[in-house]
Design a protein around this motif. Structure first.
Motif, mmCIF file in Angstrom:
data_model
loop_
_atom_site.group_PDB
_atom_site.id
_atom_site.type_symbol
_atom_site.label_atom_id
_atom_site.label_comp_id
_atom_site.label_asym_id
_atom_site.label_seq_id
_atom_site.Cartn_x
_atom_site.Cartn_y
_atom_site.Cartn_z
ATOM 1 N N LEU A 76 0.809 -1.216 0.000
ATOM 2 C CA LEU A 76 0.000 0.000 0.000
ATOM 3 C C LEU A 76 0.847 1.273 0.000
ATOM 4 O O LEU A 76 0.381 2.348 -0.404
ATOM 5 C CB LEU A 76 -0.910 -0.021 1.235
ATOM 6 C CG LEU A 76 -2.014 1.026 1.360
ATOM 7 C CD1 LEU A 76 -2.992 0.922 0.193
ATOM 8 C CD2 LEU A 76 -2.757 0.845 2.687
ATOM 9 N N LEU A 77 2.093 1.173 0.437
ATOM 10 C CA LEU A 77 2.951 2.357 0.608
ATOM 11 C C LEU A 77 3.065 3.239 -0.644
ATOM 12 O O LEU A 77 2.961 4.475 -0.540
ATOM 13 C CB LEU A 77 4.346 1.920 1.071
ATOM 14 C CG LEU A 77 4.458 1.491 2.536
ATOM 15 C CD1 LEU A 77 5.866 0.971 2.831
ATOM 16 C CD2 LEU A 77 4.117 2.660 3.464
ATOM 17 N N PRO A 78 3.302 2.681 -1.833
ATOM 18 C CA PRO A 78 3.439 3.551 -3.015
ATOM 19 C C PRO A 78 2.203 4.415 -3.278
ATOM 20 O O PRO A 78 2.322 5.533 -3.785
ATOM 21 C CB PRO A 78 3.675 2.557 -4.164
ATOM 22 C CG PRO A 78 4.263 1.360 -3.491
ATOM 23 C CD PRO A 78 3.563 1.278 -2.167
ATOM 24 N N PHE A 79 1.030 3.909 -2.944
ATOM 25 C CA PHE A 79 -0.195 4.663 -3.183
ATOM 26 C C PHE A 79 -0.400 5.750 -2.133
ATOM 27 O O PHE A 79 -1.203 6.662 -2.329
ATOM 28 C CB PHE A 79 -1.395 3.708 -3.209
ATOM 29 C CG PHE A 79 -1.335 2.694 -4.318
ATOM 30 C CD1 PHE A 79 -1.740 3.035 -5.603
ATOM 31 C CD2 PHE A 79 -0.849 1.419 -4.085
ATOM 32 C CE1 PHE A 79 -1.683 2.116 -6.636
ATOM 33 C CE2 PHE A 79 -0.787 0.485 -5.111
ATOM 34 C CZ PHE A 79 -1.192 0.836 -6.386
ATOM 35 N N LEU A 80 0.295 5.634 -1.004
ATOM 36 C CA LEU A 80 0.267 6.696 -0.006
ATOM 37 C C LEU A 80 1.174 7.855 -0.418
ATOM 38 O O LEU A 80 0.919 9.019 -0.079
ATOM 39 C CB LEU A 80 0.722 6.154 1.356
ATOM 40 C CG LEU A 80 -0.191 5.135 2.039
ATOM 41 C CD1 LEU A 80 0.492 4.565 3.272
ATOM 42 C CD2 LEU A 80 -1.522 5.768 2.410
ATOM 43 N N TRP A 81 2.225 7.546 -1.154
ATOM 44 C CA TRP A 81 3.205 8.566 -1.560
ATOM 45 C C TRP A 81 2.821 9.250 -2.867
ATOM 46 O O TRP A 81 3.114 10.412 -3.077
ATOM 47 C CB TRP A 81 4.593 7.926 -1.728
ATOM 48 C CG TRP A 81 5.168 7.428 -0.443
ATOM 49 C CD1 TRP A 81 4.896 7.913 0.808
ATOM 50 C CD2 TRP A 81 6.098 6.367 -0.277
ATOM 51 N NE1 TRP A 81 5.609 7.204 1.751
ATOM 52 C CE2 TRP A 81 6.360 6.244 1.113
ATOM 53 C CE3 TRP A 81 6.740 5.496 -1.150
ATOM 54 C CZ2 TRP A 81 7.226 5.305 1.638
ATOM 55 C CZ3 TRP A 81 7.606 4.556 -0.640
ATOM 56 C CH2 TRP A 81 7.851 4.464 0.752
ATOM 57 N N SER A 82 2.181 8.503 -3.744
ATOM 58 C CA SER A 82 1.926 9.035 -5.081
ATOM 59 C C SER A 82 0.613 8.481 -5.626
ATOM 60 O O SER A 82 0.189 7.381 -5.265
ATOM 61 C CB SER A 82 3.072 8.664 -6.026
ATOM 62 O OG SER A 82 2.759 8.994 -7.357
ATOM 63 N N SER A 83 -0.009 9.250 -6.495
ATOM 64 C CA SER A 83 -1.251 8.797 -7.126
ATOM 65 C C SER A 83 -1.052 8.574 -8.626
ATOM 66 O O SER A 83 -2.007 8.391 -9.361
ATOM 67 C CB SER A 83 -2.366 9.828 -6.909
ATOM 68 O OG SER A 83 -1.989 11.090 -7.457
ATOM 69 N N GLY A 84 0.189 8.582 -9.055
ATOM 70 C CA GLY A 84 0.476 8.415 -10.478
ATOM 71 C C GLY A 84 0.362 6.969 -10.926
ATOM 72 O O GLY A 84 0.200 6.034 -10.128
ATOM 73 N N ALA A 85 0.505 6.775 -12.256
ATOM 74 C CA ALA A 85 0.380 5.432 -12.831
ATOM 75 C C ALA A 85 1.531 4.527 -12.405
ATOM 76 O O ALA A 85 1.413 3.300 -12.431
ATOM 77 C CB ALA A 85 0.340 5.536 -14.355
#
Length: 344
Positions: A276-285
């Motif tokens: 889940l961590l990447p989606f907490l840092w960024s909303s990009g593709a």
């Protein structure tokens, strides 16, 4: 517990001892359980005498209750070993014989007591539980996140689903662990309470039961009787030993229900947080690609750590976990993609 209930429990125990003895036909254990049945009948006679002296009435004929009949039927079908915990809860002693214990079982010294039931988090058992908890959270939440990612490219929806999966899974694991440990503790404390009462009511009979169990382990009868008498001199030592030898329970393995729930919650949440961590840092593709890479690295690491407990090579363990977890994530991704297409 009133005297009549104590009488009923001893009679039920005697009945189950005889059922277990039938399953042990042709083995040395058969004689042990038949002797334990006779000891239970003697203890029932003690309670019967107390009831009559108090003006009470004892049933002329004992009839096993529904619970006893069900357990007896299961023992006849499955044997006593798979049901040793159930039998211990039904006041059937000698279940430690089915726990794979050493014949000359550890006998606690006079300082061993109930305070040792809680183990620190640094113990190997808890380390293994932590690794499995992280693994469960990692695989389940990664599969959920990838499944949602297959159905939609909306990063907010993926993030919301991942957070929901983390919380739902962690709370579910914590609740299950709490109930499990709490139930185990209640059974243990109830059985110890019975043993404490019986030590006060008929210590000689308790010593005889313990000596029979030691004798069944291959210890000479005279030595078994001497050991039992020495142990029962100290009440705390006696309770600890009776729990191990008669009930097959290990006081050291029982911890706090709240501690177990919290430990399970945080270990699961830690694993579920990783994808889940990447989606907490960024909303990009690119968040999904980073999540896949982080999950793959974490799966390999968990598999390598688990090899410490299985004795297998770390590389093999890591690749196996990566294959299993990766396969689950890939499958849910394509299922989500199919659902996204059909529902969209």
């Amino acid at each position: 517990m009133n005297d009549l209930k104590s009488w009923q429990e001893e009679k039920s125990s005697a009945h189950l001892y005889r059922v277990v003895a039938e399953q042990e036909a042709g083995t040395a254990r058969r004689g042990l359980f038949l002797e334990l049945a006779r000891e239970a009948e003697k203890q029932a006679e003690i309670w019967e005498k107390k009831i009559r002296e108090g003006g009470g009435v004892v049933p002329q004929r004992f009839s096993p209750d529904l619970r006893t009949r069900i357990v007896a039927a299961l023992v006849k079908k499955m044997g006593p070993r798979p049901l040793r915990s159930v039998l211990a809860a039904m006041k059937v002693r000698g279940m430690s014989l089915y726990a794979g214990a050493d014949p000359r079982h550890y006998v606690p010294d006079s300082t061993a007591g109930m305070e040792r039931r809680h183990r620190g988090l640094a113990s190997g058992g808890n380390l293994r539980a932590a690794v499995f908890g992280v693994n469960d959270g990692l695989v389940s939440n990664a599969s959920l996140i990838f499944g949602v990612a297959g159905a939609t490219s909306d990063s907010r929806m993926i993030l919301l689903s991942g957070i929901a999966g983390l919380l739902a899974g962690a709370f579910s694991m914590a609740a299950g662990e709490y109930v499990s440990v709490r139930s185990q503790r209640e059974m243990y404390e109830y059985q110890i309470g019975l043993e404490r009462d019986e030590l006060g009511q008929y210590p000689e009979e308790e010593a005889s039961e313990l000596a029979l169990i030691y004798a069944a382990r291959g210890i000479p009868e005279d030595e078994a009787r001497r050991m039992a008498n020495v142990i029962l001199v100290d009440p705390d030592r006696a309770l600890d030993t009776l729990a191990r030898e008669e009930l097959g329970l290990n006081p050291d393995e029982l911890g706090s229900p709240w501690g177990a729930a919290g430990f399970s919650f945080f270990s699961f949440a830690a694993g579920a947080l990783l994808p889940l961590l990447p989606f907490l840092w960024s909303s990009g593709a690119g968040s999904l690609a980073v999540s896949v890479g982080l999950t793959a690295a974490s799966l390999f690491s968990v598999g390598a750590v688990l090899s410490l407990f299985t004795g297998r090579q770390a590389l093999r363990g890591g690749l196996r976990m990566l294959t299993i977890g990766g396969g689950a994530g890939l499958l849910t991704f394509f299922i989500g993609k199919l659902l996204g297409v059909s529902l969209g």
